[in-house]
Design a protein around this motif. Structure first.
Motif, PDB file in Angstrom:
ATOM      1  N   ASP A  14       0.785  -1.261  -0.154  1.00 16.33           N
ATOM      2  CA  ASP A  14      -0.058   0.033  -0.122  1.00 16.33           C
ATOM      3  C   ASP A  14       0.835   1.228   0.002  1.00 16.33           C
ATOM      4  OD1 ASP A  14      -2.749  -1.320   1.953  1.00 16.33           O
ATOM      5  OD2 ASP A  14      -2.378  -1.224  -0.138  1.00 16.33           O
ATOM      6  N   VAL A  15       1.977   1.175   1.061  1.00 16.79           N
ATOM      7  CA  VAL A  15       2.759   2.408   0.910  1.00 16.79           C
ATOM      8  C   VAL A  15       3.576   2.903  -0.449  1.00 16.79           C
ATOM      9  CG1 VAL A  15       4.677   3.573   1.972  1.00 16.79           C
ATOM     10  CG2 VAL A  15       3.093   2.213   3.541  1.00 16.79           C
ATOM     11  N   GLU A  16       4.256   1.551  -0.875  1.00 24.02           N
ATOM     12  CA  GLU A  16       4.759   1.717  -2.307  1.00 24.02           C
ATOM     13  C   GLU A  16       3.721   2.338  -3.209  1.00 24.02           C
ATOM     14  OE1 GLU A  16       6.429  -1.845  -2.795  1.00 24.02           O
ATOM     15  OE2 GLU A  16       8.067  -1.567  -1.566  1.00 24.02           O
ATOM     16  N   ALA A  17       2.484   1.963  -3.239  1.00 22.37           N
ATOM     17  CA  ALA A  17       1.638   2.089  -4.059  1.00 22.37           C
ATOM     18  C   ALA A  17       1.346   3.815  -4.414  1.00 22.37           C
ATOM     19  CB  ALA A  17       0.158   1.505  -3.910  1.00 22.37           C
ATOM     20  N   PHE A  18       1.303   4.249  -3.023  1.00 22.84           N
ATOM     21  CA  PHE A  18       1.108   5.750  -2.793  1.00 22.84           C
ATOM     22  C   PHE A  18       2.392   6.749  -2.957  1.00 22.84           C
ATOM     23  CE2 PHE A  18      -2.730   4.080  -0.749  1.00 22.84           C
ATOM     24  CZ  PHE A  18      -3.760   4.966  -1.568  1.00 22.84           C
ATOM     25  N   GLN A  19       3.548   5.915  -3.314  1.00 21.43           N
ATOM     26  CA  GLN A  19       4.707   6.826  -3.058  1.00 21.43           C
ATOM     27  C   GLN A  19       4.978   7.474  -4.696  1.00 21.43           C
ATOM     28  OE1 GLN A  19       8.519   4.322  -2.372  1.00 21.43           O
ATOM     29  NE2 GLN A  19       7.835   4.172  -0.265  1.00 21.43           N
ATOM     30  N   GLY A  20       5.191   8.710  -4.323  1.00 23.90           N
ATOM     31  CA  GLY A  20       5.475   9.807  -5.419  1.00 23.90           C
ATOM     32  C   GLY A  20       4.021  10.430  -5.716  1.00 23.90           C
ATOM     33  N   GLU A  21       2.704   9.995  -5.228  1.00 26.27           N
ATOM     34  CA  GLU A  21       1.678  10.787  -5.484  1.00 26.27           C
ATOM     35  C   GLU A  21       1.377  11.938  -4.874  1.00 26.27           C
ATOM     36  OE1 GLU A  21      -3.116   9.144  -4.760  1.00 26.27           O
ATOM     37  OE2 GLU A  21      -1.363   7.885  -5.753  1.00 26.27           O
ATOM     38  N   LYS A  22       1.050  12.717  -5.525  1.00 22.79           N
ATOM     39  CA  LYS A  22       0.638  14.136  -5.010  1.00 22.79           C
ATOM     40  C   LYS A  22      -0.646  14.321  -4.806  1.00 22.79           C
ATOM     41  CE  LYS A  22       4.843  16.676  -6.213  1.00 22.79           C
ATOM     42  NZ  LYS A  22       5.387  18.003  -6.678  1.00 22.79           N
ATOM     43  N   GLN A  23      -1.292  14.955  -3.571  1.00 23.02           N
ATOM     44  CA  GLN A  23      -2.749  15.135  -3.354  1.00 23.02           C
ATOM     45  C   GLN A  23      -2.618  16.564  -2.865  1.00 23.02           C
ATOM     46  OE1 GLN A  23      -4.527  12.751  -0.321  1.00 23.02           O
ATOM     47  NE2 GLN A  23      -6.349  13.381  -1.283  1.00 23.02           N
ATOM     48  N   LYS A  24      -3.840  17.126  -3.739  1.00 21.63           N
ATOM     49  CA  LYS A  24      -3.910  18.612  -3.432  1.00 21.63           C
ATOM     50  C   LYS A  24      -5.258  18.817  -2.484  1.00 21.63           C
ATOM     51  CE  LYS A  24      -1.807  20.674  -7.001  1.00 21.63           C
ATOM     52  NZ  LYS A  24      -1.811  21.703  -8.345  1.00 21.63           N
ATOM     53  N   LEU A  25      -5.370  19.675  -1.322  1.00 23.58           N
ATOM     54  CA  LEU A  25      -6.353  19.751  -0.602  1.00 23.58           C
ATOM     55  C   LEU A  25      -6.652  21.221  -0.524  1.00 23.58           C
ATOM     56  CD1 LEU A  25      -5.857  17.261   2.233  1.00 23.58           C
ATOM     57  CD2 LEU A  25      -7.467  17.012   0.088  1.00 23.58           C
ATOM     58  N   ILE A  26      -7.821  21.769  -0.525  1.00 25.99           N
ATOM     59  CA  ILE A  26      -8.133  23.004  -0.433  1.00 25.99           C
ATOM     60  C   ILE A  26      -8.189  23.657   0.797  1.00 25.99           C
ATOM     61  CG2 ILE A  26      -9.722  25.173  -0.747  1.00 25.99           C
ATOM     62  CD1 ILE A  26     -10.919  23.699  -3.350  1.00 25.99           C
ATOM     63  N   GLN A  27      -7.482  24.795   1.218  1.00 27.99           N
ATOM     64  CA  GLN A  27      -7.367  24.883   2.695  1.00 27.99           C
ATOM     65  C   GLN A  27      -9.090  25.216   3.279  1.00 27.99           C
ATOM     66  OE1 GLN A  27      -4.959  24.800   4.740  1.00 27.99           O
ATOM     67  NE2 GLN A  27      -3.230  26.163   4.254  1.00 27.99           N
ATOM     68  N   PRO A  28      -9.184  24.759   4.267  1.00 23.88           N
ATOM     69  CA  PRO A  28     -10.647  25.219   4.839  1.00 23.88           C
ATOM     70  C   PRO A  28     -10.839  26.581   4.874  1.00 23.88           C
ATOM     71  CG  PRO A  28      -9.556  23.737   6.277  1.00 23.88           C
ATOM     72  CD  PRO A  28      -8.390  24.092   5.282  1.00 23.88           C
ATOM     73  N   ILE A 168       5.783  11.830   4.744  1.00 29.97           N
ATOM     74  CA  ILE A 168       4.817  12.680   3.924  1.00 29.97           C
ATOM     75  C   ILE A 168       5.294  13.828   4.071  1.00 29.97           C
ATOM     76  CG2 ILE A 168       2.285  13.676   3.723  1.00 29.97           C
ATOM     77  CD1 ILE A 168       1.423  11.169   5.260  1.00 29.97           C
ATOM     78  N   LYS A 169       5.432  14.621   2.846  1.00 26.02           N
ATOM     79  CA  LYS A 169       5.911  15.886   2.794  1.00 26.02           C
ATOM     80  C   LYS A 169       4.708  16.730   2.246  1.00 26.02           C
ATOM     81  CE  LYS A 169       9.131  15.875  -0.696  1.00 26.02           C
ATOM     82  NZ  LYS A 169      10.069  16.326  -1.662  1.00 26.02           N
ATOM     83  N   SER A 170       4.562  18.116   2.716  1.00 26.38           N
ATOM     84  CA  SER A 170       3.532  18.982   2.466  1.00 26.38           C
ATOM     85  C   SER A 170       4.063  20.441   2.284  1.00 26.38           C
ATOM     86  CB  SER A 170       2.506  18.922   3.605  1.00 26.38           C
ATOM     87  OG  SER A 170       2.957  19.775   4.757  1.00 26.38           O
ATOM     88  N   ASP A 171       3.347  20.981   1.389  1.00 30.83           N
ATOM     89  CA  ASP A 171       3.666  22.483   0.926  1.00 30.83           C
ATOM     90  C   ASP A 171       2.386  23.081   0.690  1.00 30.83           C
ATOM     91  OD1 ASP A 171       5.178  24.700  -0.136  1.00 30.83           O
ATOM     92  OD2 ASP A 171       5.408  23.791  -2.089  1.00 30.83           O
ATOM     93  N   VAL A 172       2.494  24.370   0.812  1.00 27.42           N
ATOM     94  CA  VAL A 172       1.072  25.265   0.569  1.00 27.42           C
ATOM     95  C   VAL A 172       1.458  26.272  -0.768  1.00 27.42           C
ATOM     96  CG1 VAL A 172      -0.218  27.064   1.416  1.00 27.42           C
ATOM     97  CG2 VAL A 172       0.681  25.352   3.010  1.00 27.42           C
ATOM     98  N   GLN A 173       0.236  26.012  -1.508  1.00 25.70           N
ATOM     99  CA  GLN A 173       0.474  26.887  -2.663  1.00 25.70           C
ATOM    100  C   GLN A 173      -0.717  27.433  -3.081  1.00 25.70           C
ATOM    101  OE1 GLN A 173       1.571  23.923  -5.783  1.00 25.70           O
ATOM    102  NE2 GLN A 173       3.339  23.170  -4.728  1.00 25.70           N
ATOM    103  N   MET A 174      -0.651  28.618  -4.189  1.00 25.78           N
ATOM    104  CA  MET A 174      -1.814  29.136  -4.361  1.00 25.78           C
ATOM    105  C   MET A 174      -2.198  28.552  -5.832  1.00 25.78           C
ATOM    106  SD  MET A 174      -2.868  31.368  -2.290  1.00 25.78           S
ATOM    107  CE  MET A 174      -3.920  32.231  -3.477  1.00 25.78           C
ATOM    108  N   GLU A 175      -3.427  28.124  -5.862  1.00 25.78           N
ATOM    109  CA  GLU A 175      -3.893  27.641  -7.220  1.00 25.78           C
ATOM    110  C   GLU A 175      -5.048  28.445  -7.890  1.00 25.78           C
ATOM    111  OE1 GLU A 175      -4.472  23.656  -9.623  1.00 25.78           O
ATOM    112  OE2 GLU A 175      -3.319  24.074  -7.853  1.00 25.78           O
ATOM    113  N   VAL A 176      -4.546  28.893  -9.108  1.00 25.37           N
ATOM    114  CA  VAL A 176      -5.646  29.671  -9.875  1.00 25.37           C
ATOM    115  C   VAL A 176      -6.714  29.045 -10.431  1.00 25.37           C
ATOM    116  CG1 VAL A 176      -5.594  31.289 -11.922  1.00 25.37           C
ATOM    117  CG2 VAL A 176      -3.593  31.261 -10.449  1.00 25.37           C
ATOM    118  N   LEU A 177      -7.828  29.315 -10.247  1.00 24.11           N
ATOM    119  CA  LEU A 177      -9.202  28.433 -10.797  1.00 24.11           C
ATOM    120  C   LEU A 177      -9.579  29.543 -12.226  1.00 24.11           C
ATOM    121  CD1 LEU A 177     -11.105  27.346  -7.643  1.00 24.11           C
ATOM    122  CD2 LEU A 177      -9.485  26.128  -9.102  1.00 24.11           C
ATOM    123  N   THR A 178      -9.769  31.024 -12.124  1.00 20.46           N
ATOM    124  CA  THR A 178      -9.959  31.383 -13.084  1.00 20.46           C
ATOM    125  C   THR A 178      -8.849  32.723 -13.273  1.00 20.46           C
ATOM    126  OG1 THR A 178     -11.351  33.227 -12.017  1.00 20.46           O
ATOM    127  CG2 THR A 178     -12.368  31.021 -12.907  1.00 20.46           C
TER     128      THR A 178
END
Length: 318
Positions: A14-28, A168-178
């Motif tokens: 399971d861990v190997e399957a998720f390695q290298g995968e990035k997930q983006k979550l919108i800040q609350p 797990i590495k985490s970073d905060v970024q700005m994402e442009v929607l329009t």
């Protein structure tokens, strides 16, 4: 013991399957942004208006698009593409299969076969990922109904998480929607590209006069060794004489008297002097935007200020 080892091995996979995968979550906090709320409302209204004749009503972007039904109807209505798929996909595998076919067709119609430019996929849409769902819908609006005005300049703060061997590495970024609206963009670029003097002249009169006094003081300080004094900045530079002498004084060179008219008597001689002054400025690397010799001769205040401000900016600290 065997039971323990079995689960240990399964966890490792399971861990190997998720390695290298990035997930983006919108800040609350971004989820409550009025601009994002407005964008969501606009997209929902657009979907419902488009599918009104089919009696489909969407209330939530997160909850109503993940199974492929709405996207299936949008693909048919907007792109005229009819794919042979079951109307209602009830099981998760059936929904994923349906989404795969629909997104493949949509990506073609959107001209996004290059996967690096695509910000959504079957897994994200099926998992009710709001970020991916909005990116997809915005791209559809831009492609199929570009005349529709979406709220401009919508950005959200996202947490980007990545699973690595070390954790797990985490970073905060700005994402442009329009993007910014064309009008905003043109207005911004116009302001950014606008000459400081043009911006200054839009201010209150007393602020303009303060700057003019500072430039006049600077001019007179440098003309003092030649026994010259400027009282009316708007008019005394029109014949080019004082301007040429000032440039020579500041830049450290002597302008031969035979090169210009020390006491110009007509318009042509004034134009000659001012043209020479602007050429000298250009030769010393001082570019004055959109100023014509005729502007200075005709006592155009913004043009005269632009030239003097260029010299002031370079030499005021010396």
């Amino acid at each position: 013991m065997e039971f323990f080892e079995y689960h240990k091995e399964e966890d490792t996979v399971d861990v190997e399957a998720f390695q290298g995968e990035k997930q983006k979550l919108i800040q609350p906090t971004s989820l409550k942004d009025p601009k994002l709320e407005k964008l969501k409302e606009t997209l929902i209204y657009w979907i419902n208006s488009t599918l009104k004749s089919e009696h489909i009503v969407v209330q939530s972007l997160e909850e109503d698009l993940y199974d492929g039904l709405v996207l299936h109807h949008l693909l048919s209505r907007l792109a005229g593409v009819h794919v042979s798929l079951e109307e209602m996909a009830l099981t998760s595998p059936a929904q994923i299969r349906k989404l795969g076919v629909i997104l493949e067709e949509l990506d073609k119609r959107l001209g996004l076969e290059d996967s690096s430019r695509i910000k959504w996929n079957v897994k994200l849409i099926h998992n009710k990922d709001l970020l991916a769902t909005i990116h997809l819908l915005v791209a559809m609006v831009r492609s199929f109904q570009p005349e529709l005005d979406l709220p401009p300049n919508v950005k959200v703060e996202v947490i980007v998480m990545e699973v690595t061997k070390s954790g797990i590495k985490s970073d905060v970024q700005m994402e442009v929607l329009t993007e910014e609206s064309k009008a905003d963009s043109e207005s911004l670029s116009k302001t950014e590209g606008e000459d400081p003097i043009e911006q200054l002249l839009k201010l209150e009169a007393h602020k303009v006069n303060t700057v003019k006094k500072a430039i006049l003081h600077f001019v007179n300080q440098n003309m003092l060794p030649m026994g010259l004094q400027v009282a009316d900045m708007d008019k005394q530079f029109a014949d080019g004489v004082i301007l040429l002498l000032l440039i020579g004084q500041l830049e450290g060179f002597f302008v031969p008297l035979c090169d210009f008219h020390l006491t110009p008597v007509n318009h042509s001689e004034m134009i000659h002097n001012v043209t020479l002054a602007l050429d000298l400025l250009n030769d010393t690397g001082l570019q004055v935007s959109s100023v014509d010799p005729q502007d200075i001769v005709s006592q155009d205040v913004p043009a005269t200020l632009k030239v003097l401000y260029t010299l002031f900016k370079k030499h005021k600290a010396k």
